[in-house]
Design a protein around this motif. Structure first.
Motif, PDB file in Angstrom:
ATOM      1  N   SER A 249       0.827  -1.210   0.000  1.00  0.00           N
ATOM      2  CA  SER A 249       0.000   0.000   0.000  1.00  0.00           C
ATOM      3  C   SER A 249       0.857   1.254   0.000  1.00  0.00           C
ATOM      4  O   SER A 249       0.522   2.247  -0.657  1.00  0.00           O
ATOM      5  N   GLN A 250       1.983   1.227   0.724  1.00  0.00           N
ATOM      6  CA  GLN A 250       2.885   2.379   0.730  1.00  0.00           C
ATOM      7  C   GLN A 250       3.522   2.590  -0.635  1.00  0.00           C
ATOM      8  O   GLN A 250       3.718   3.730  -1.072  1.00  0.00           O
ATOM      9  N   ILE A 251       3.837   1.506  -1.310  1.00  0.00           N
ATOM     10  CA  ILE A 251       4.439   1.621  -2.643  1.00  0.00           C
ATOM     11  C   ILE A 251       3.446   2.216  -3.630  1.00  0.00           C
ATOM     12  O   ILE A 251       3.795   3.070  -4.455  1.00  0.00           O
ATOM     13  N   LEU A 252       2.177   1.802  -3.535  1.00  0.00           N
ATOM     14  CA  LEU A 252       1.168   2.287  -4.469  1.00  0.00           C
ATOM     15  C   LEU A 252       0.795   3.743  -4.223  1.00  0.00           C
ATOM     16  O   LEU A 252       0.457   4.473  -5.164  1.00  0.00           O
ATOM     17  N   SER A 253       0.851   4.179  -2.960  1.00  0.00           N
ATOM     18  CA  SER A 253       0.395   5.526  -2.633  1.00  0.00           C
ATOM     19  C   SER A 253       1.528   6.549  -2.532  1.00  0.00           C
ATOM     20  O   SER A 253       1.269   7.752  -2.578  1.00  0.00           O
ATOM     21  N   GLY A 254       2.761   6.100  -2.367  1.00  0.00           N
ATOM     22  CA  GLY A 254       3.862   7.037  -2.141  1.00  0.00           C
ATOM     23  C   GLY A 254       4.951   6.954  -3.171  1.00  0.00           C
ATOM     24  O   GLY A 254       6.142   6.861  -2.838  1.00  0.00           O
ATOM     25  N   ARG A 255       4.581   6.986  -4.444  1.00  0.00           N
ATOM     26  CA  ARG A 255       5.576   6.859  -5.507  1.00  0.00           C
ATOM     27  C   ARG A 255       6.551   8.028  -5.520  1.00  0.00           C
ATOM     28  O   ARG A 255       7.758   7.837  -5.692  1.00  0.00           O
ATOM     29  N   GLU A 256       6.052   9.236  -5.364  1.00  0.00           N
ATOM     30  CA  GLU A 256       6.927  10.410  -5.420  1.00  0.00           C
ATOM     31  C   GLU A 256       7.915  10.418  -4.258  1.00  0.00           C
ATOM     32  O   GLU A 256       9.098  10.740  -4.447  1.00  0.00           O
ATOM     33  N   GLU A 257       7.459  10.064  -3.078  1.00  0.00           N
ATOM     34  CA  GLU A 257       8.352  10.025  -1.920  1.00  0.00           C
ATOM     35  C   GLU A 257       9.411   8.945  -2.088  1.00  0.00           C
ATOM     36  O   GLU A 257      10.588   9.151  -1.762  1.00  0.00           O
ATOM     37  N   ILE A 258       9.007   7.789  -2.604  1.00  0.00           N
ATOM     38  CA  ILE A 258       9.960   6.699  -2.830  1.00  0.00           C
ATOM     39  C   ILE A 258      10.994   7.100  -3.871  1.00  0.00           C
ATOM     40  O   ILE A 258      12.197   6.840  -3.718  1.00  0.00           O
ATOM     41  N   ALA A 259      10.539   7.758  -4.941  1.00  0.00           N
ATOM     42  CA  ALA A 259      11.479   8.204  -5.977  1.00  0.00           C
ATOM     43  C   ALA A 259      12.479   9.202  -5.422  1.00  0.00           C
ATOM     44  O   ALA A 259      13.667   9.178  -5.768  1.00  0.00           O
ATOM     45  N   HIS A 260      12.016  10.091  -4.529  1.00  0.00           N
ATOM     46  CA  HIS A 260      12.916  11.069  -3.922  1.00  0.00           C
ATOM     47  C   HIS A 260      13.947  10.378  -3.031  1.00  0.00           C
ATOM     48  O   HIS A 260      15.145  10.724  -3.052  1.00  0.00           O
ATOM     49  N   ASN A 261      13.511   9.381  -2.261  1.00  0.00           N
ATOM     50  CA  ASN A 261      14.449   8.657  -1.396  1.00  0.00           C
ATOM     51  C   ASN A 261      15.481   7.885  -2.211  1.00  0.00           C
ATOM     52  O   ASN A 261      16.664   7.855  -1.865  1.00  0.00           O
ATOM     53  N   ILE A 262      15.028   7.293  -3.304  1.00  0.00           N
ATOM     54  CA  ILE A 262      15.961   6.554  -4.163  1.00  0.00           C
ATOM     55  C   ILE A 262      16.973   7.497  -4.789  1.00  0.00           C
ATOM     56  O   ILE A 262      18.161   7.174  -4.926  1.00  0.00           O
ATOM     57  N   GLN A 263      16.531   8.697  -5.155  1.00  0.00           N
ATOM     58  CA  GLN A 263      17.446   9.673  -5.750  1.00  0.00           C
ATOM     59  C   GLN A 263      18.550  10.056  -4.777  1.00  0.00           C
ATOM     60  O   GLN A 263      19.727  10.126  -5.142  1.00  0.00           O
ATOM     61  N   ILE A 264      18.186  10.278  -3.515  1.00  0.00           N
ATOM     62  CA  ILE A 264      19.185  10.662  -2.508  1.00  0.00           C
ATOM     63  C   ILE A 264      20.163   9.524  -2.263  1.00  0.00           C
ATOM     64  O   ILE A 264      21.384   9.722  -2.205  1.00  0.00           O
ATOM     65  N   ILE A 265      19.639   8.287  -2.130  1.00  0.00           N
ATOM     66  CA  ILE A 265      20.500   7.138  -1.850  1.00  0.00           C
ATOM     67  C   ILE A 265      21.439   6.874  -3.006  1.00  0.00           C
ATOM     68  O   ILE A 265      22.641   6.605  -2.819  1.00  0.00           O
ATOM     69  N   ALA A 266      20.956   6.941  -4.243  1.00  0.00           N
ATOM     70  CA  ALA A 266      21.815   6.671  -5.413  1.00  0.00           C
ATOM     71  C   ALA A 266      22.889   7.715  -5.564  1.00  0.00           C
ATOM     72  O   ALA A 266      24.018   7.423  -6.001  1.00  0.00           O
ATOM     73  N   ALA A 267      22.576   8.989  -5.233  1.00  0.00           N
ATOM     74  CA  ALA A 267      23.580  10.051  -5.380  1.00  0.00           C
ATOM     75  C   ALA A 267      24.695   9.915  -4.358  1.00  0.00           C
ATOM     76  O   ALA A 267      25.847  10.264  -4.623  1.00  0.00           O
ATOM     77  N   GLU A 268      24.369   9.411  -3.157  1.00  0.00           N
ATOM     78  CA  GLU A 268      25.359   9.311  -2.094  1.00  0.00           C
ATOM     79  C   GLU A 268      26.026   7.940  -2.024  1.00  0.00           C
ATOM     80  O   GLU A 268      26.954   7.745  -1.236  1.00  0.00           O
ATOM     81  N   GLY A 269      25.574   6.995  -2.838  1.00  0.00           N
ATOM     82  CA  GLY A 269      26.121   5.651  -2.757  1.00  0.00           C
ATOM     83  C   GLY A 269      27.601   5.576  -3.080  1.00  0.00           C
ATOM     84  O   GLY A 269      28.384   4.953  -2.356  1.00  0.00           O
TER      85      GLY A 269
END
Length: 234
Positions: A158-178
């Motif tokens: 349910s979180q994946i279906l409703s929070g796509r923008e938030e998940i995309a933002h978190n992935i962007q931060i993690i990938a940039a700092e990896g």
């Protein structure tokens, strides 16, 4: 389900490119002088071999006898490359977009789902993208796939279906700092090995033990006496 995300390849403060002001040596200067003399003798025919055009969205990383010239990329416009001693690599600075193949994800509530996505990134440091990574595009795509699975594995369906923008933002931060976190971890590990020489010896013995347990085999290796100095001091 599509999971869109963007990651920018930021230039880290601590790069693997050496900042030492070491020259190319006397022999290197002789070779460069001979190459430059060849250009003067064969002028103007040689000018077509030496002048290269770098487009506005490109940068050229020039290697002279294996060393990066001036530790920075050149361009855009005309650049000069000496024959025999110089080679260069073109780096595209435009935003790159690629598809993430379908990934099978096990969510936090134990639901198996399949997701895909789009990753877009832009190279900010041409020198780092050439000197620090074998294939920057392949590395970015693999990092995006791994980060996508790790982030979605901590979310419920349910979180994946409703929070796509938030998940995309978190992935962007993690990938940039990896990449930056990985380089910092390597630096800390190297500092530990420098401060404690016996740690390198223990790591060497541990690697041999791991290899011996994987297969029933006998490993014969020479053991110099200077390797035991660290244990004697302890």
């Amino acid at each position: 389900m599509d999971s869109g995300k963007g990651s920018l390849g930021k230039e880290s403060k601590e790069t693997l490119v050496a900042d030492k002001k070491e020259g190319i040596g006397a022999c290197g200067w002789i070779l460069v002088s001979l190459s430059f003399l060849f250009v003067l003798i064969t002028f103007p025919f040689s000018i077509w071999m030496c002048l290269k055009i770098v487009k506005e969205y490109e940068r050229a990383v020039v290697f002279r006898l294996g060393r990066i010239v001036s530790k920075k990329a050149k361009g855009p416009g005309l650049i000069m490359v000496l024959p025999c001693t110089d080679v260069f690599a073109r780096v595209d600075l435009r935003t790159v977009t690629s598809n993430i193949p379908l990934q099978e994800i096990l969510t936090k509530d134990s639901v198996t789902t399949q997701v895909d996505g789009v990753v877009y990134y832009k190279i900010h440091s041409a020198v780092c993208s050439v000197a620090n990574v074998t294939d920057v595009h392949l590395a970015t795509n693999l990092l995006a796939q791994t980060t996508l699975r790790n982030v979605l594995g901590t979310q419920s369906l349910s979180q994946i279906l409703s929070g796509r923008e938030e998940i995309a933002h978190n992935i962007q931060i993690i990938a940039a700092e990896g990449e930056r976190n990985a380089s910092e971890a390597l630096k800390q590990a190297s500092m530990v090995l420098v401060e404690a020489p016996s740690a390198l010896q223990l790591r060497y013995l541990q690697t041999l033990t791991t290899l011996a347990t994987e297969k029933n085999s006998t490993i014969v290796f020479p053991l110099p006496m200077n390797m035991l100095q660290g244990f004697y001091k302890q």
